[in-house]
Each structure stands twice: as C-alpha cells, then as structure tokens.
Design a protein around this motif. Sequence first.
Motif, PDB file in Angstrom:
ATOM      1  N   MET A 151      68.483  72.433  68.284  1.00 30.23           N
ATOM      2  CA  MET A 151      69.766  72.066  68.888  1.00 30.23           C
ATOM      3  C   MET A 151      70.782  73.153  68.558  1.00 30.23           C
ATOM      4  SD  MET A 151      71.554  68.329  68.420  1.00 30.23           S
ATOM      5  CE  MET A 151      72.871  67.764  69.487  1.00 30.23           C
ATOM      6  N   GLY A 152      71.516  73.609  69.572  1.00 35.85           N
ATOM      7  CA  GLY A 152      72.543  74.615  69.322  1.00 35.85           C
ATOM      8  C   GLY A 152      73.570  74.096  68.321  1.00 35.85           C
ATOM      9  N   ALA A 153      74.039  74.993  67.438  1.00 42.22           N
ATOM     10  CA  ALA A 153      74.980  74.560  66.394  1.00 42.22           C
ATOM     11  C   ALA A 153      76.252  73.975  67.010  1.00 42.22           C
ATOM     12  CB  ALA A 153      75.315  75.740  65.484  1.00 42.22           C
ATOM     13  N   VAL A 154      76.676  74.516  68.164  1.00 41.94           N
ATOM     14  CA  VAL A 154      77.871  73.984  68.837  1.00 41.94           C
ATOM     15  C   VAL A 154      77.623  72.533  69.264  1.00 41.94           C
ATOM     16  CG1 VAL A 154      79.242  74.185  70.971  1.00 41.94           C
ATOM     17  CG2 VAL A 154      78.708  76.232  69.635  1.00 41.94           C
ATOM     18  N   ASP A 155      76.406  72.283  69.761  1.00 41.66           N
ATOM     19  CA  ASP A 155      76.081  70.937  70.235  1.00 41.66           C
ATOM     20  C   ASP A 155      75.885  69.951  69.075  1.00 41.66           C
ATOM     21  OD1 ASP A 155      76.270  71.822  72.812  1.00 41.66           O
ATOM     22  OD2 ASP A 155      74.126  72.239  73.017  1.00 41.66           O
ATOM     23  N   VAL A 156      75.387  70.443  67.943  1.00 45.25           N
ATOM     24  CA  VAL A 156      75.257  69.570  66.764  1.00 45.25           C
ATOM     25  C   VAL A 156      76.639  68.996  66.436  1.00 45.25           C
ATOM     26  CG1 VAL A 156      74.736  69.466  64.280  1.00 45.25           C
ATOM     27  CG2 VAL A 156      73.256  70.790  65.804  1.00 45.25           C
ATOM     28  N   LYS A 157      77.657  69.832  66.620  1.00 42.39           N
ATOM     29  CA  LYS A 157      79.021  69.396  66.337  1.00 42.39           C
ATOM     30  C   LYS A 157      79.541  68.443  67.416  1.00 42.39           C
ATOM     31  CE  LYS A 157      81.898  72.404  63.772  1.00 42.39           C
ATOM     32  NZ  LYS A 157      82.583  73.687  63.874  1.00 42.39           N
ATOM     33  N   ARG A 158      79.419  68.854  68.707  1.00 47.14           N
ATOM     34  CA  ARG A 158      80.067  68.033  69.751  1.00 47.14           C
ATOM     35  C   ARG A 158      79.254  66.799  70.124  1.00 47.14           C
ATOM     36  NH1 ARG A 158      80.068  71.517  75.445  1.00 47.14           N
ATOM     37  NH2 ARG A 158      78.103  72.577  75.092  1.00 47.14           N
ATOM     38  N   GLN A 159      77.982  66.736  69.700  1.00 47.97           N
ATOM     39  CA  GLN A 159      77.159  65.549  69.967  1.00 47.97           C
ATOM     40  C   GLN A 159      76.626  65.017  68.636  1.00 47.97           C
ATOM     41  OE1 GLN A 159      76.660  65.633  74.396  1.00 47.97           O
ATOM     42  NE2 GLN A 159      77.883  64.649  72.875  1.00 47.97           N
ATOM     43  N   ASN A 160      77.571  64.888  67.701  1.00 47.71           N
ATOM     44  CA  ASN A 160      77.185  64.615  66.327  1.00 47.71           C
ATOM     45  C   ASN A 160      76.481  63.279  66.117  1.00 47.71           C
ATOM     46  OD1 ASN A 160      78.181  63.990  63.178  1.00 47.71           O
ATOM     47  ND2 ASN A 160      77.341  66.011  63.679  1.00 47.71           N
ATOM     48  N   LEU A 161      76.875  62.274  66.901  1.00 46.68           N
ATOM     49  CA  LEU A 161      76.235  60.959  66.750  1.00 46.68           C
ATOM     50  C   LEU A 161      74.732  61.073  67.022  1.00 46.68           C
ATOM     51  CD1 LEU A 161      76.494  57.883  66.312  1.00 46.68           C
ATOM     52  CD2 LEU A 161      76.917  57.658  68.764  1.00 46.68           C
ATOM     53  N   ASN A 162      74.377  61.776  68.091  1.00 52.91           N
ATOM     54  CA  ASN A 162      72.961  61.942  68.410  1.00 52.91           C
ATOM     55  C   ASN A 162      72.239  62.759  67.347  1.00 52.91           C
ATOM     56  OD1 ASN A 162      72.728  60.335  70.621  1.00 52.91           O
ATOM     57  ND2 ASN A 162      72.967  61.973  72.129  1.00 52.91           N
ATOM     58  N   ALA A 163      72.911  63.811  66.846  1.00 51.51           N
ATOM     59  CA  ALA A 163      72.288  64.630  65.799  1.00 51.51           C
ATOM     60  C   ALA A 163      71.970  63.762  64.574  1.00 51.51           C
ATOM     61  CB  ALA A 163      73.220  65.782  65.425  1.00 51.51           C
ATOM     62  N   LYS A 164      72.889  62.889  64.217  1.00 51.04           N
ATOM     63  CA  LYS A 164      72.674  62.008  63.053  1.00 51.04           C
ATOM     64  C   LYS A 164      71.536  61.032  63.320  1.00 51.04           C
ATOM     65  CE  LYS A 164      76.928  62.190  60.525  1.00 51.04           C
ATOM     66  NZ  LYS A 164      78.276  62.252  61.081  1.00 51.04           N
ATOM     67  N   LYS A 165      71.507  60.479  64.541  1.00 56.30           N
ATOM     68  CA  LYS A 165      70.443  59.524  64.876  1.00 56.30           C
ATOM     69  C   LYS A 165      69.066  60.191  64.802  1.00 56.30           C
ATOM     70  CE  LYS A 165      72.743  56.450  68.207  1.00 56.30           C
ATOM     71  NZ  LYS A 165      72.794  56.195  69.656  1.00 56.30           N
ATOM     72  N   ILE A 166      68.996  61.435  65.295  1.00 53.71           N
ATOM     73  CA  ILE A 166      67.714  62.162  65.305  1.00 53.71           C
ATOM     74  C   ILE A 166      67.186  62.267  63.877  1.00 53.71           C
ATOM     75  CG2 ILE A 166      66.682  64.449  65.695  1.00 53.71           C
ATOM     76  CD1 ILE A 166      68.670  64.674  68.154  1.00 53.71           C
ATOM     77  N   GLU A 167      68.090  62.593  62.941  1.00 54.07           N
ATOM     78  CA  GLU A 167      67.665  62.725  61.536  1.00 54.07           C
ATOM     79  C   GLU A 167      67.293  61.371  60.945  1.00 54.07           C
ATOM     80  OE1 GLU A 167      69.558  66.826  59.976  1.00 54.07           O
ATOM     81  OE2 GLU A 167      70.925  65.120  60.013  1.00 54.07           O
ATOM     82  N   LEU A 168      68.057  60.353  61.315  1.00 53.07           N
ATOM     83  CA  LEU A 168      67.772  59.004  60.820  1.00 53.07           C
ATOM     84  C   LEU A 168      66.368  58.554  61.238  1.00 53.07           C
ATOM     85  CD1 LEU A 168      69.235  56.641  59.358  1.00 53.07           C
ATOM     86  CD2 LEU A 168      69.810  55.760  61.603  1.00 53.07           C
ATOM     87  N   LEU A 169      65.943  59.008  62.406  1.00 63.69           N
ATOM     88  CA  LEU A 169      64.621  58.627  62.914  1.00 63.69           C
ATOM     89  C   LEU A 169      63.489  59.428  62.258  1.00 63.69           C
ATOM     90  CD1 LEU A 169      65.743  58.327  66.608  1.00 63.69           C
ATOM     91  CD2 LEU A 169      64.619  56.483  65.362  1.00 63.69           C
ATOM     92  N   GLY A 170      63.859  60.330  61.356  1.00 65.73           N
ATOM     93  CA  GLY A 170      62.834  61.051  60.595  1.00 65.73           C
ATOM     94  C   GLY A 170      62.465  62.403  61.178  1.00 65.73           C
TER      95      GLY A 170
END
Length: 397
Positions: free
Chosen positions: A135-154
């Motif tokens: 995931m692009g670092a810019v998108d990790v920031k602007r789509q942070n909820l999804n980035a967190k969910k992805i990590e939560l899912l392992g």
Amino acid sequence: MGFDQVGYFGEFGGRYSPEILTEALEELEATYKKLSKDKKFQKELAYYLKNYVGRPSPLSFAERLTKHWGGARIWLKREDLNHSGAHKINNAIGQALIARYMGKKRIIAETGAGQHGLATATVGAMFGMETVVYMGAVDVKRQNLNAKKIELLGAKILPVTSGEATLKEATSEAMRDWALNVSTTHYIVGSAIGPHPFPTIVRDLQSVIGIEARKQFKKERKTLPAAIVACVGGGSNSIGMFAGFLKDKSVKIYGAEAGGLGPKPGEHSATLTYGKTGFLHGTKTLIIQDEYGQIVPAHSVSAGLDYPGVGPEHAHLSKTGRVEYRMVTDEQALSSFIEVSRIEGIIPALETAHAFHVARDVAMDLGKKKDLIICLSGRGDKDVTEVLRLLGEGKHE
Ligand SMILES: Cc1ncc(COP(=O)(O)O)c(C=O)c1O
C-alpha cells in the motif's frame, strides 16, 4: 466465463511482463481455463459468495434520490453491503480459491483505497493463508481505517514510499514480490488490469454484479434499464457491472473516471479522456503520459481511482464507443458524497461518489419514465475522516 483467444480486447491487453513471470502467468491461465469449466470449483465459489460475502447483493430502489434529482428512476446495486464493504471481495475470494487449487500458500495484493487489501486480508484469514498487502504510504495515511483493519486481520502491510507513494507504486512492488516468490505465492491483482490472464479473470469474477443486477431488474420491472453507471479506477466494479449488459444494445453504459483538480497533467486520473496507448504493469492500454512516453503521476481525491492506467477492456470499450466515459472532479465527487449520504442515508465510498455524479446528469437527461442503475461499489466509512479533513480545510465546499 472464458477467454478471448490471446487476452486482447481489440488492440488492447495482451501480456507484456518480465520473462520471470511467464511461467506463472501460463500456469495461472491453464489453471483458470480448467477451473472456469469445473463444476466443483464453481460450486465452491458460489458457496463462499453466498455464505461468506452475502450474495446476491440487493438491487434497491432509491426513492428519495429519484425524487431529489427529478429525472429517471434510480436503482442501486448494493455492493457496499458485501462482507468487507465493497465489490473487491468477489474477486479476492475467487482468486484465493484459484491460488489454493494451484497449491500456493502465500497471497499478496496491491491496494489503493484499502478495499482490495482488506478483501485479500479477509479471505487470507478465512483460508489460513499468509497475506502481504502493498500500500502506498500516502494511502496508508488517507485510508487509515482500512490499513488498521488489514493488520487486525493478521495480514502484513508493506508501505511503499517510492514515487507518488500511491496505487501505481504499490502495484509495481507487488509485481516485484511475485517475480521473486512465484513458486509459493499468488498475486491477487485487485482490478481488471495487469498482464493476461488477469483482466479476464477479474472481469469474470466481478461479472456476478452485472449478471445479478440484470436478473433482479428484469424480475422487478419486466424490462431492461435505459442506462447503467459505474466508477472506473482500474475498472473492476465497472467491467463486472457492464459485463451483464454489454450485449443489450438498448442499454446505455457510462463510466465515471477521476477528473481530479483539473485537466492539467498531474491533476487527474482521467485515463480514458486523456490517456494515450502505452504499456503499464504488463498490459497494453491507455495511460496518462507525456510526449516522451513517461507516465505522468495521477491524482484523485479517492485513492481507489488514483491510477494512471486503466483495464485494457475499458480502453477497447471506449475506442469502440460502446461505453461513454465521463470525468468527475474531486469537488463534484465530494459534493455527491455528501448529497447521497444526506438524501439516501447511504455513505458511499469516494470512488462510488464519482458514479453518482455522472448518474445525476444522465438521470436528468433520461427523464422520469426511464430507469438507471448505479453500481454502488463500496461504502464510505474509510473516507469519513479524509472527507471531514478536506471540508474542514474549506478546500472543497
Ligand atoms: C469502493 C471502491 N470502488 C471502486 C474502486 C475502484 O476500483 P475498480 O475500478 O477496480 O472497481 C475501489 C478501489 O479501491 C473501491 O474501493
């Protein structure tokens, strides 16, 4: 389901990838050819689509929006109600199953808005597969909820910092990973892009949207809609929606692409309006490039549309005139995002908001007696923080 002969859509498509991937692409092509006719695979896919994703997604009549716009009757194909919140899971489930058939235990994906990364992490957890998301670092920031969910899912997120640090760079990194690990890994490409056979596989897996919508609409109205509209990033929700109606000559088809901040190079992602033929991520398609053939950075307020290329089938549909592609600016998309939330009680993804904007114009042109279906590709929870930030800055009021 099925292939055209060589993975071309008119002059676009094909396979222009590094030699190191040839064997993997040929294996994927042969496996998919077999599986697309295999009853057991089809049954398994149908099982997960029904019991895990929640298909069929509803086709809802949008009563208030119809009245508010004052034109054609508006219907919504509710991909936002799928498990994980968007159409992306239709493709992720299918490709994870294909990976399992090929004996691959590791899956990787690129993601822009995070919805494809989220869908891949979701099926990775469900099938017990090691999952890595670029995931692009810019998108990790602007789509942070999804980035967190992805990590939560392992799953593991690998932020990409090169170039514009958005979807193009994430795709390049995922391709690189695949080239290095092809014996153990399947790359779940998230849109109808990439070298053959990906555009065909992704279209086939997403065609469930259009096939269902056509059937549901016919059952309800005993006829066909006058028009359908979907947003176009790489082009997967749209090609899936269009696939159900392409042969129906009476149905007008519209794609909404990101007009961004304006027409200058670097300000938009309007590939079908401004793109020229070139090669990107293994396919021949329309690409935003300068006079020397260098790819120009794309821009869109919505991370999922922020890509300088487009699926080759869309390039073909644009050239042949079967589909009309229109641009929607960031500002117009933001205003549709708010409008649909307030009028219909549905917060759409920013990507989908582009489709709503085109739909409003088309609905007014069609008039009250006609029907129009919008592919509501995903929900906008992921965008709430970013939209409030933009509105707070007063940039897009
Ligand atoms: C909800 C939603 N709609 C649309 C898109 C655009 O992708 P595609 O053109 O492949 O459907 C994305 C991409 O992330 C998305 O999350």
